[in-house]
Motif scaffolding. Sequence first.
Motif, PDB file in Angstrom:
ATOM      1  N   THR A 494     -66.702 -77.640  57.210  1.00  0.00           N
ATOM      2  CA  THR A 494     -64.821 -76.665  56.819  1.00  0.00           C
ATOM      3  C   THR A 494     -64.072 -78.467  57.267  1.00  0.00           C
ATOM      4  N   PRO A 495     -63.531 -78.946  57.296  1.00  0.00           N
ATOM      5  CA  PRO A 495     -63.024 -80.165  56.858  1.00  0.00           C
ATOM      6  C   PRO A 495     -62.581 -80.681  55.908  1.00  0.00           C
ATOM      7  N   VAL A 496     -64.348 -81.198  54.979  1.00  0.00           N
ATOM      8  CA  VAL A 496     -64.852 -81.720  54.105  1.00  0.00           C
ATOM      9  C   VAL A 496     -64.588 -81.068  52.498  1.00  0.00           C
ATOM     10  N   LEU A 497     -64.491 -79.533  53.557  1.00  0.00           N
ATOM     11  CA  LEU A 497     -64.459 -78.652  51.858  1.00  0.00           C
ATOM     12  C   LEU A 497     -63.188 -78.395  52.336  1.00  0.00           C
ATOM     13  N   ARG A 498     -62.760 -78.368  52.829  1.00  0.00           N
ATOM     14  CA  ARG A 498     -61.146 -77.878  52.960  1.00  0.00           C
ATOM     15  C   ARG A 498     -59.878 -78.878  52.183  1.00  0.00           C
ATOM     16  N   ALA A 499     -60.177 -80.426  52.165  1.00  0.00           N
ATOM     17  CA  ALA A 499     -59.599 -81.349  51.981  1.00  0.00           C
ATOM     18  C   ALA A 499     -60.345 -81.308  50.158  1.00  0.00           C
ATOM     19  N   TYR A 500     -61.753 -81.290  49.758  1.00  0.00           N
ATOM     20  CA  TYR A 500     -62.188 -81.647  48.349  1.00  0.00           C
ATOM     21  C   TYR A 500     -61.727 -79.923  48.091  1.00  0.00           C
ATOM     22  N   GLU A 501     -60.985 -78.836  48.487  1.00  0.00           N
ATOM     23  CA  GLU A 501     -60.238 -77.697  47.121  1.00  0.00           C
ATOM     24  C   GLU A 501     -58.891 -78.071  47.493  1.00  0.00           C
ATOM     25  N   LYS A 502     -58.558 -79.460  47.845  1.00  0.00           N
ATOM     26  CA  LYS A 502     -56.541 -79.150  47.984  1.00  0.00           C
ATOM     27  C   LYS A 502     -57.145 -80.933  47.023  1.00  0.00           C
ATOM     28  N   ASP A 503     -57.605 -81.230  46.818  1.00  0.00           N
ATOM     29  CA  ASP A 503     -57.998 -82.241  45.575  1.00  0.00           C
ATOM     30  C   ASP A 503     -58.678 -81.463  44.553  1.00  0.00           C
ATOM     31  N   LEU A 504     -59.126 -80.750  44.577  1.00  0.00           N
ATOM     32  CA  LEU A 504     -59.212 -80.229  43.013  1.00  0.00           C
ATOM     33  C   LEU A 504     -57.865 -79.704  42.147  1.00  0.00           C
ATOM     34  N   ARG A 505     -56.588 -79.258  42.511  1.00  0.00           N
ATOM     35  CA  ARG A 505     -55.818 -79.089  42.298  1.00  0.00           C
ATOM     36  C   ARG A 505     -55.087 -80.298  41.892  1.00  0.00           C
ATOM     37  N   ARG A 506     -55.594 -81.682  42.007  1.00  0.00           N
ATOM     38  CA  ARG A 506     -54.482 -82.459  41.434  1.00  0.00           C
ATOM     39  C   ARG A 506     -55.800 -83.354  41.398  1.00  0.00           C
ATOM     40  N   PRO A 507     -56.949 -83.274  40.521  1.00  0.00           N
ATOM     41  CA  PRO A 507     -57.907 -84.096  40.711  1.00  0.00           C
ATOM     42  C   PRO A 507     -57.913 -85.164  40.220  1.00  0.00           C
ATOM     43  N   PHE A 508     -56.631 -85.866  39.021  1.00  0.00           N
ATOM     44  CA  PHE A 508     -56.548 -87.414  39.075  1.00  0.00           C
ATOM     45  C   PHE A 508     -55.678 -88.267  40.442  1.00  0.00           C
ATOM     46  N   MET A 509     -54.696 -87.347  41.396  1.00  0.00           N
ATOM     47  CA  MET A 509     -54.205 -87.711  42.726  1.00  0.00           C
ATOM     48  C   MET A 509     -55.520 -88.439  43.354  1.00  0.00           C
ATOM     49  N   GLY A 510     -56.300 -87.282  43.590  1.00  0.00           N
ATOM     50  CA  GLY A 510     -57.440 -87.003  44.637  1.00  0.00           C
ATOM     51  C   GLY A 510     -58.132 -88.557  44.350  1.00  0.00           C
ATOM     52  N   THR A 511     -58.443 -88.660  43.179  1.00  0.00           N
ATOM     53  CA  THR A 511     -59.585 -89.629  42.366  1.00  0.00           C
ATOM     54  C   THR A 511     -58.928 -90.512  42.755  1.00  0.00           C
ATOM     55  N   VAL A 512     -57.504 -90.691  42.603  1.00  0.00           N
ATOM     56  CA  VAL A 512     -57.066 -92.243  42.412  1.00  0.00           C
ATOM     57  C   VAL A 512     -56.573 -92.291  44.236  1.00  0.00           C
ATOM     58  N   ARG A 513     -56.981 -92.027  45.089  1.00  0.00           N
ATOM     59  CA  ARG A 513     -56.937 -91.910  46.649  1.00  0.00           C
ATOM     60  C   ARG A 513     -58.164 -91.914  47.280  1.00  0.00           C
ATOM     61  N   GLY A 514     -58.852 -91.392  46.334  1.00  0.00           N
ATOM     62  CA  GLY A 514     -60.550 -91.546  46.574  1.00  0.00           C
ATOM     63  C   GLY A 514     -60.823 -90.538  47.606  1.00  0.00           C
ATOM     64  N   ASP A 515     -60.113 -89.512  48.286  1.00  0.00           N
ATOM     65  CA  ASP A 515     -60.886 -88.582  49.093  1.00  0.00           C
ATOM     66  C   ASP A 515     -61.084 -87.726  48.197  1.00  0.00           C
ATOM     67  N   LEU A 516     -61.296 -87.477  47.037  1.00  0.00           N
ATOM     68  CA  LEU A 516     -61.950 -86.626  45.996  1.00  0.00           C
ATOM     69  C   LEU A 516     -63.231 -87.243  45.859  1.00  0.00           C
TER      70      LEU A 516
END
Length: 673
Positions: A494-516
């Motif tokens: 669940t913690p990983v999936l919540r963060a994954y759903e959050k980063d999907l809203r801003r995939p570029f930022m999530g990719t830059v931060r590395g969380d996605l």
Amino acid sequence: MSLALDLVRRIDLQLDKLHWAKETFFQSSPVLTSTFVATSPSDDSDYGIPDATRIGELHAALKLLTTTTNRDGLLSREQIHSALVLAKLSNGTTDCRDQSYIASVSSIEQDLEWLLVSKAVAQTHGLIIQLLLEQTLPLGWDVWYWDEVLTSSFYLGLYSIQTSPLRLCQLGRYVYADVRSRLRPGRGIQSSDKTQTASSAWSWSTFYGLVKDSIRDHRPARPKSRLASPLMFYRSEVRSKQQRLKTFRELSACGLGILVDEGMNLDGDESEMRRAKNDKHAWKTVVLKSVALMESVLRNLTVSDSGYHELEDLVFTSVEDDTELSHASSSTDDGSDQRLTLMVNRLELVLQEHLPNHVSNSEGLVGKYGRPSRTVRYWLPAIALLLSSSTLLRIAMNRKAQLATWVRDLGATTVDFWNNWVVEPVRKVVGTIRHNKDAEIAIMSKESLKGDQASLERMVVDFARDNPPGSNAGPIGDTELAKVREKVREGDLTPVLRAYEKDLRRPFMGTVRGDLIRALLIQVQKTKVDVEIAVGGIDALLKSQELVFGFVGLTPGVLVCLGLCRWVGGAFDGRKGRAEQESSGQRLRLLRNIDRILVGSLPSNNGMLSYKDHGMLLCEIHVLRQSARRVMPGNIFAEFLEEINELVDLHTGVERQIRVVDRIRWAYHQWMN
């Protein structure tokens, strides 16, 4: 156990009953020897007092002749003669039995001597019956062989080629004897006008003319018709041999029926026992006539060229016209020792002269009219093989290296097959049964799943520590981290999936931060763990059926080995001869032959079979009994013997015998079909 042995045991029992019925016989016969030992030697010469040594000799000989104490049952003629010699009753010892000795012999000794000689006659009777059974049965196969030859022109031509060397030898002997007789001094030269010369001097032309005339005289007459087959002479010869074999088979069956029906015909019922007490010489006359009957059958069986009716008349006429037998049968005095001496002498004559002569004459007839020997049948392929042996040897030497390679490869293949498909699967099955860890079936190692699960747990805990839930939340405590570990073990990310759903809203930022990317990699690890769990389930299923897979791996090698062993065993069993076949079809054919004999017979006025038909019936029953003994259980075979004994009995009549055959067919169809 055979028909002859059963007959001998039945006669032996009847003789024992007749002997025990004698008033002069002691009630405790087994202890006679111990009783007589106590008798003083000075009393042995008195009249009526038995001699202990003599009684011991008679009992020792009786033990050899009794079927219940003899392991084999039927004795050979040498063993029967040895028993007579042991009892001092052979030809060399009976001649010295003068009147003084006869008068001094006690009644007990006389009874024991008669019992011993009668048992010897019974053994000889069974020996002759067994000989006739074994002699008559193979004749049917020879008759069938000639049938095969007559039904095919190819076989008939092959027979003419096979017997051509014998014909050339016979022609050479005839020409040699004829030319020698014509050139005998004092006779002159008996030849045609073309070969006679004016002078008496020897010349090769004269000799050639004599040889030519001898060959012309010996040549068989040609058929008048030009359309006649050149194989007609050989067909006529084969028919003649077949007819002689059929005649000899009928004569042997007739002799067998005469001996079984008329020889040693002792009845063991109470009326006969009472008659034996009143007339103590009646059964002795029967035994003496049986010896004469055996002698007449053996003497006339291979000599008679006519049918079985003439053999019956010849045998019974010979027995009735026997002057010695008539004199002994009409004697009513108490001097039965002369009759005993006569019977011993006749029995010795049967054993030492008539029986060997019959065997040699029978072998001569079968060799002359039976199917050719193996040398005659296979001399042509043997010569062809001998002539081609040099060529075969040269081919083998030229391909010596290839043959050696083939042999080595065959040996290596056989050894590898045995080790890889028989020994190794057996070792694995044994290891599985003993829970050997090295023999366990496994798709993946046991520690692989544990390491992947621990790695996934650390990855999720680190991700949850670095990304706490909520925007202003502080670091996660140890209690919450423990809950996250527990959920990861249960498969909850669940913690990983919540963060994954959050980063999907801003995939570029999530990719830059590395969380996605980090969340994606954690899910890849989760997929790997799920696959390993599924593979582990399959691994557990395989382990539960590990023994089954072991036997499946062993099955091909075992089947190949069993098939090869059965093929080799069948190849060797096929060489034991047709007489030892145990197929149900053979027993059914035997029943069919028995039914044909009974239905096609011409019964006498009292409804009984003729001697010839009874002999043929005995031959078929003998083979059926031997075959049924191998397949039937003990209790079933004992009941089957009751049916056989009723079927063998001539006095039951043909109609009742046919009903017995029908009863055997439906009662024992399980072993007959």
